[in-house]
Every structure is written in C-alpha cells, then in structure tokens.
Write a protein that holds these residues in place. Structure first.
Motif, PDB file in Angstrom:
ATOM      1  N   GLY A   1      35.942  44.577  42.955  1.00 44.31           N
ATOM      2  CA  GLY A   1      35.114  44.685  44.153  1.00 44.31           C
ATOM      3  C   GLY A   1      34.055  43.586  44.253  1.00 44.31           C
ATOM      4  N   LEU A   2      33.806  43.145  45.482  1.00 48.77           N
ATOM      5  CA  LEU A   2      32.872  42.046  45.726  1.00 48.77           C
ATOM      6  C   LEU A   2      31.430  42.503  45.874  1.00 48.77           C
ATOM      7  CD1 LEU A   2      35.038  40.031  48.289  1.00 48.77           C
ATOM      8  CD2 LEU A   2      34.839  39.670  45.815  1.00 48.77           C
ATOM      9  N   GLY A   3      31.216  43.800  46.101  1.00 45.73           N
ATOM     10  CA  GLY A   3      29.861  44.318  46.258  1.00 45.73           C
ATOM     11  C   GLY A   3      29.354  44.275  47.685  1.00 45.73           C
ATOM     12  N   VAL A   4      30.086  43.673  48.596  1.00 44.57           N
ATOM     13  CA  VAL A   4      29.719  43.610  50.015  1.00 44.57           C
ATOM     14  C   VAL A   4      30.751  44.410  50.804  1.00 44.57           C
ATOM     15  CG1 VAL A   4      29.323  42.131  52.013  1.00 44.57           C
ATOM     16  CG2 VAL A   4      28.690  41.330  49.722  1.00 44.57           C
ATOM     17  N   GLY A   5      30.333  45.561  51.346  1.00 44.89           N
ATOM     18  CA  GLY A   5      31.257  46.426  52.048  1.00 44.89           C
ATOM     19  C   GLY A   5      32.165  47.213  51.127  1.00 44.89           C
ATOM     20  N   GLN A   6      31.977  47.069  49.830  1.00 40.78           N
ATOM     21  CA  GLN A   6      32.778  47.747  48.818  1.00 40.78           C
ATOM     22  C   GLN A   6      31.992  47.748  47.517  1.00 40.78           C
ATOM     23  OE1 GLN A   6      35.996  44.734  47.244  1.00 40.78           O
ATOM     24  NE2 GLN A   6      35.774  44.394  49.449  1.00 40.78           N
ATOM     25  N   PRO A   7      32.369  48.573  46.531  1.00 44.26           N
ATOM     26  CA  PRO A   7      31.632  48.583  45.267  1.00 44.26           C
ATOM     27  C   PRO A   7      31.639  47.218  44.582  1.00 44.26           C
ATOM     28  CG  PRO A   7      33.033  50.518  45.455  1.00 44.26           C
ATOM     29  CD  PRO A   7      33.408  49.613  46.593  1.00 44.26           C
ATOM     30  N   LEU A   8      30.697  47.024  43.659  1.00 42.65           N
ATOM     31  CA  LEU A   8      30.638  45.798  42.871  1.00 42.65           C
ATOM     32  C   LEU A   8      31.531  45.969  41.650  1.00 42.65           C
ATOM     33  CD1 LEU A   8      29.429  43.003  42.281  1.00 42.65           C
ATOM     34  CD2 LEU A   8      27.565  44.173  41.069  1.00 42.65           C
ATOM     35  N   GLY A   9      32.554  45.149  41.556  1.00 50.12           N
ATOM     36  CA  GLY A   9      33.510  45.260  40.469  1.00 50.12           C
ATOM     37  C   GLY A   9      33.018  44.615  39.187  1.00 50.12           C
ATOM     38  N   ILE A  10      33.616  45.011  38.092  1.00 50.02           N
ATOM     39  CA  ILE A  10      33.229  44.513  36.774  1.00 50.02           C
ATOM     40  C   ILE A  10      33.374  42.998  36.681  1.00 50.02           C
ATOM     41  CG2 ILE A  10      33.925  44.540  34.344  1.00 50.02           C
ATOM     42  CD1 ILE A  10      34.716  47.512  34.809  1.00 50.02           C
ATOM     43  N   LEU A  11      34.454  42.449  37.226  1.00 50.66           N
ATOM     44  CA  LEU A  11      34.692  41.003  37.115  1.00 50.66           C
ATOM     45  C   LEU A  11      33.681  40.181  37.893  1.00 50.66           C
ATOM     46  CD1 LEU A  11      38.588  40.879  37.291  1.00 50.66           C
ATOM     47  CD2 LEU A  11      37.150  40.288  35.340  1.00 50.66           C
TER      48      LEU A  11
ATOM     49  N   GLY B   1      47.202  35.362  31.556  1.00 52.81           N
ATOM     50  CA  GLY B   1      46.654  34.012  31.508  1.00 52.81           C
ATOM     51  C   GLY B   1      45.483  33.799  32.430  1.00 52.81           C
ATOM     52  N   THR B   2      45.215  34.761  33.327  1.00 50.63           N
ATOM     53  CA  THR B   2      44.110  34.661  34.279  1.00 50.63           C
ATOM     54  C   THR B   2      42.964  35.566  33.841  1.00 50.63           C
ATOM     55  OG1 THR B   2      45.739  34.339  36.036  1.00 50.63           O
ATOM     56  CG2 THR B   2      43.486  34.846  36.724  1.00 50.63           C
ATOM     57  N   LYS B   3      41.736  35.106  34.038  1.00 55.03           N
ATOM     58  CA  LYS B   3      40.576  35.943  33.702  1.00 55.03           C
ATOM     59  C   LYS B   3      40.693  37.288  34.418  1.00 55.03           C
ATOM     60  CE  LYS B   3      35.521  36.016  33.837  1.00 55.03           C
ATOM     61  NZ  LYS B   3      34.287  35.247  34.182  1.00 55.03           N
ATOM     62  N   GLY B   4      40.584  38.350  33.653  1.00 55.89           N
ATOM     63  CA  GLY B   4      40.763  39.680  34.221  1.00 55.89           C
ATOM     64  C   GLY B   4      42.111  40.280  33.897  1.00 55.89           C
ATOM     65  N   ASP B   5      42.947  39.566  33.121  1.00 61.81           N
ATOM     66  CA  ASP B   5      44.246  40.142  32.739  1.00 61.81           C
ATOM     67  C   ASP B   5      44.081  41.202  31.657  1.00 61.81           C
ATOM     68  OD1 ASP B   5      43.523  38.328  30.773  1.00 61.81           O
ATOM     69  OD2 ASP B   5      45.534  37.480  30.536  1.00 61.81           O
ATOM     70  N   ILE B   6      43.011  41.091  30.852  1.00 59.24           N
ATOM     71  CA  ILE B   6      42.690  42.113  29.865  1.00 59.24           C
ATOM     72  C   ILE B   6      41.171  42.194  29.745  1.00 59.24           C
ATOM     73  CG2 ILE B   6      42.936  40.460  27.942  1.00 59.24           C
ATOM     74  CD1 ILE B   6      43.851  42.938  26.244  1.00 59.24           C
TER      75      ILE B   6
ATOM     76  N   PHE C   1      31.049  45.376  29.064  1.00 57.25           N
ATOM     77  CA  PHE C   1      32.219  44.885  29.800  1.00 57.25           C
ATOM     78  C   PHE C   1      32.515  43.459  29.344  1.00 57.25           C
ATOM     79  CE2 PHE C   1      30.018  47.902  32.612  1.00 57.25           C
ATOM     80  CZ  PHE C   1      31.017  48.864  32.705  1.00 57.25           C
ATOM     81  N   VAL C   2      33.701  43.266  28.764  1.00 56.77           N
ATOM     82  CA  VAL C   2      34.078  41.975  28.175  1.00 56.77           C
ATOM     83  C   VAL C   2      35.437  41.543  28.732  1.00 56.77           C
ATOM     84  CG1 VAL C   2      34.457  40.691  26.031  1.00 56.77           C
ATOM     85  CG2 VAL C   2      32.879  42.661  26.057  1.00 56.77           C
ATOM     86  N   ALA C   3      35.497  40.294  29.165  1.00 55.91           N
ATOM     87  CA  ALA C   3      36.751  39.718  29.687  1.00 55.91           C
ATOM     88  C   ALA C   3      37.103  38.464  28.886  1.00 55.91           C
ATOM     89  CB  ALA C   3      36.600  39.374  31.160  1.00 55.91           C
ATOM     90  N   LEU C   4      38.306  37.983  29.089  1.00 59.14           N
ATOM     91  CA  LEU C   4      38.784  36.761  28.445  1.00 59.14           C
ATOM     92  C   LEU C   4      38.986  35.703  29.521  1.00 59.14           C
ATOM     93  CD1 LEU C   4      39.856  35.297  25.901  1.00 59.14           C
ATOM     94  CD2 LEU C   4      42.114  36.283  26.411  1.00 59.14           C
ATOM     95  N   ASN C   5      38.426  34.518  29.292  1.00 63.06           N
ATOM     96  CA  ASN C   5      38.536  33.448  30.276  1.00 63.06           C
ATOM     97  C   ASN C   5      39.991  33.025  30.494  1.00 63.06           C
ATOM     98  OD1 ASN C   5      35.876  33.154  31.099  1.00 63.06           O
ATOM     99  ND2 ASN C   5      35.361  31.741  29.431  1.00 63.06           N
ATOM    100  N   THR C   6      40.216  32.321  31.575  1.00 58.85           N
ATOM    101  CA  THR C   6      41.556  31.852  31.933  1.00 58.85           C
ATOM    102  C   THR C   6      42.113  30.935  30.864  1.00 58.85           C
ATOM    103  OG1 THR C   6      41.093  32.064  34.301  1.00 58.85           O
ATOM    104  CG2 THR C   6      42.878  30.568  33.650  1.00 58.85           C
TER     105      THR C   6
END
Length: 393
Positions: free
Chosen positions: A211-221, A317-322, A386-391
């Motif tokens: 989510g982008l936080g505008v008109g919708q919730p703010l997402g973790i990413l 392979g994209t940020k947000g895959d795990i 909240f932890v992500a892996l870069n691309t």
C-alpha cells in the motif's frame, strides 16, 4: 325457580368451568409439545422463527430476485441505492458476517493488531513512544536509569512521544449475479460469501505489503521503518542464498523474533529446500525444514520461523520477494460492528442481462506502528520488525 332448575344451572356452570380449565391446560402444553413431536425441554417457551429477518445473504438475494418481500429494506435519505433503481439495504448482521469472514480469509490480516473505532468516527489517533534508538537516553523515547551513590540526587529524564493518525480508507466490491444462480439460495449464499471474503481479504493483504498510504493503507515496503538488507557480493540475479536469510534474521530485534514469520513469493519458496549452513569442520545443516503435515504444521520453517507463501510478494530477485515480519507491529483500524460495511443490492443496474448487483464498501486503514528503524544499543546494524532483501539484478 324450583330446586331441579337450580341444580341444572349449577351443573352447567361447573361443566363450563371445566372446559375453560382444559383449554388453559392445553395452551400451556402447546408451549412444550407439538403434534407429531416428542417432548421438548420444559423451562422456556418455544421460540418462533423471526419472519422479519433473512437467514443469510442467499435468502435475501432470492427475495430480491422474486420481487416484493416485506423483509426488504429500502434505503432512506441520500443513497446510491435509490428505491427507483431497485436498491435494497443488505441486512446489517449479514454484512457484518461477510466482513468478519474477510478478516479471517486473509493470510496477513489476522496476524496484525486490529482496533475498532466508534460508528461516529472516521479516524483514530494513537499515542506511541518515539523510540528510534536503543542507546542510553533513547530507549522508550528517552527513559533512562542510573546507578547512583547513596544520598545522591536522582537524575531525571523526560520521555518523548509521537502521534500516529489513521484515517478510514474505502475498499469497495461490486458483483453481478445471474438469475440462474439466484434461483438457488443455498448455492448463492456460499458463492457470495466466498467471493467477497476472498477478494477483500486478498486486497487487504496486498495493501499491508504494498500500500502507498494515499487512499489506501501504508504498506510495509513503503514504510519508513523498513530495513533493507543488501545482496551478497557477486550474488547471481534472481537468487536467495543462505547468507541473505541469516542477515535478514539478525536485522530484527530479538524480542520480535518469537512472533515473526517469513512471507515470500512462491518462486522464492522453490529455493528454500537447498539452503544450508556449512560448519568449519565440514558439517552441513539444513536451514529450512519442510512442513510436517497440514494438521500439525502447514508451513515450513526457515531458521525456526514459519514460511508463508503469499501471492502479493514480488517476483524472485525483486525487493519484496521475501520479508521477515513481526505483524504485531502493524496496526489496522476498522469501523465498529454497526458501521462495519456499507452494502446494497440492486436489480436494475444489469436488468437487461438478467443479473442482480451486490455492492459492499469496507472502511479501514493501517500502517506500521514504528516510524523509523531502530539503532542498536551496541553496534551499527539497523534493526526493525520488518526486514526486506534488496533487489538482486
């Protein structure tokens, strides 16, 4: 009046009284016994079925399809579902059941904190501690303890607080149902519940992540508290390796790990059984354990924490895959039960297609509780729930 006439009148009076007594006794028995049935438990009156309410959404849909029904409620005042357009309000308890199913259907929604707000409110302000670091003087927003000598003056501290405001956003759903399906209330009820609950649950999970936080919730990413781990030197594109998992795991505060789960795209899940740790003396240990069984443990485990495949995660392979996430640190708000959803049915929108339209609107919002990553007490590695892996390209 002679004696015989007096006796006859008295006898008739007694018989009339007996008849009334029998009628009264029969009325009492009818509360607990019905013709053709065995005895019912005495202690409460038989409850008659309320003929003014619908049994379920399918029952209501069939009533709309057939036409006139005293149970159908027409909206009053300003409303999109005008009487002239064939609009009817969905019974409130039916709408609430659908929304409850939505919250149970999603994979991520049930893991988040969830708060109800009153029917007259459209936002909520949550006061939180402004903690951005674990170093002395910053923990819990500035609370600090000191070792003092006897008779020394106690040193005071002043904690800092911040406000997190959530505004209700609007998630809508509109479905067209054919007259053929409307002819079967049982089948229709199951179909509508599954369709709306699964779609709304899917969209909520997607908003929690992306989510982008505008008109919708703010997402973790897109949250400022997200910690992103860099790929390994010379790591191949579209891969996930053991070193990635270890660095992501250790980027989460220790107290959050007990609640944390891994969420990943199905493509990432394909690589997990091949992850291993190699000891200095030649031993090899698997990092991932597959599911033990659907009943006991439907998910595999990576470094001891469950792995949940989620469609809404990005491609391998994209940020947000795990991601490694403690969803106790994500806050959702939604309306209280009486204002859970706006809902209506119309028979005229798709009249020429022999279809009836069902519309539902869910108002809610969400965002991570923290507004920044956390600096550790010792060391330089940023920490976050909240932890992500870069691309890896």
């Amino acid at each position: 009046m002679d004696l015989e006439t007096l006796k006859r009148l008295l006898d008739e009076t007694i018989r009339a009284g007996q008849v009334e007594n029998v009628k009264a006794f029969d009325a009492t028995l009818s509360k607990y016994f019905t013709p053709g049935e065995g005895s019912k438990k005495i202690g409460g009156e038989k409850k008659e079925e309320d003929k003014n309410i619908f049994k379920n959404l399918g029952d209501m849909a069939v009533a709309v399809y057939k036409g006139s029904d005293v149970r159908l409620k027409v909206p009053s005042g300003a409303n999109e579902a005008e009487d002239s357009a064939g609009g009817f309000l969905v019974q409130s308890d039916i709408a609430e059941t659908l929304i409850q199913s939505t919250y149970e259907t999603g994979l991520l929604v049930p893991r988040c904190q969830s708060m109800l707000i009153s029917a007259k409110s459209n936002s909520m302000v949550i006061n939180g501690v402004d903690e951005v670091s674990r170093v002395n003087g910053s923990r819990y927003g500035g609370i600090q303890a000191y070792w003092e000598n006897e008779a020394d003056q106690i040193t005071g501290t002043k904690p800092r607080f911040r406000q997190m405001r959530l505004w209700l956003k609007k998630l809508t759903g509109l479905a067209y149902v054919t007259d053929e399906l409307l002819a079967d209330a049982v089948a229709l009820d199951g179909w509508l519940k599954n369709a709306f609950a699964n779609e709304f649950g899917f969209k909520l999970d997607d908003a929690i992540l992306n989510g982008l936080g505008v008109g919708q919730p703010l997402g973790i990413l897109n949250a400022p508290c997200l910690v992103s781990v860099s790929k390994e030197t010379d790591q191949d594109a579209a891969t996930f390796v053991s070193e990635n998992a270890v660095k992501m795991y250790t980027s989460m505060p220790a107290k959050s790990r007990a609640n944390a789960v891994w969420i990943c795209n199905g493509e990432v899940e394909d690589t997990l059984p091949f992850l291993k740790m190699e000891g200095t003396s030649g031993g090899v240990w698997p990092m991932y354990m597959p599911p033990a069984g659907l009943r006991d443990n439907p998910f595999g485990n990576l470094l001891g924490r469950p792995v949940i495949p989620v469609e809404q995660c990005q491609a391998l392979g994209t940020k947000g895959d795990i991601l490694f996430c403690d969803f106790n640190e994500y806050m959702l708000i939604n309306k209280s039960n009486k204002g859970a959803a706006e809902s209506a049915v119309s028979i005229h929108i798709r009249f020429d297609y022999n279809e009836t339209a069902f519309r539902f609107v869910l108002r809610m919002d969400g965002q991570p509780v923290r507004n920044s990553a956390i600096a550790p007490y010792k060391g330089n590695k940023s920490l976050s729930p909240f932890v992500a892996l870069n691309t890896r390209a």
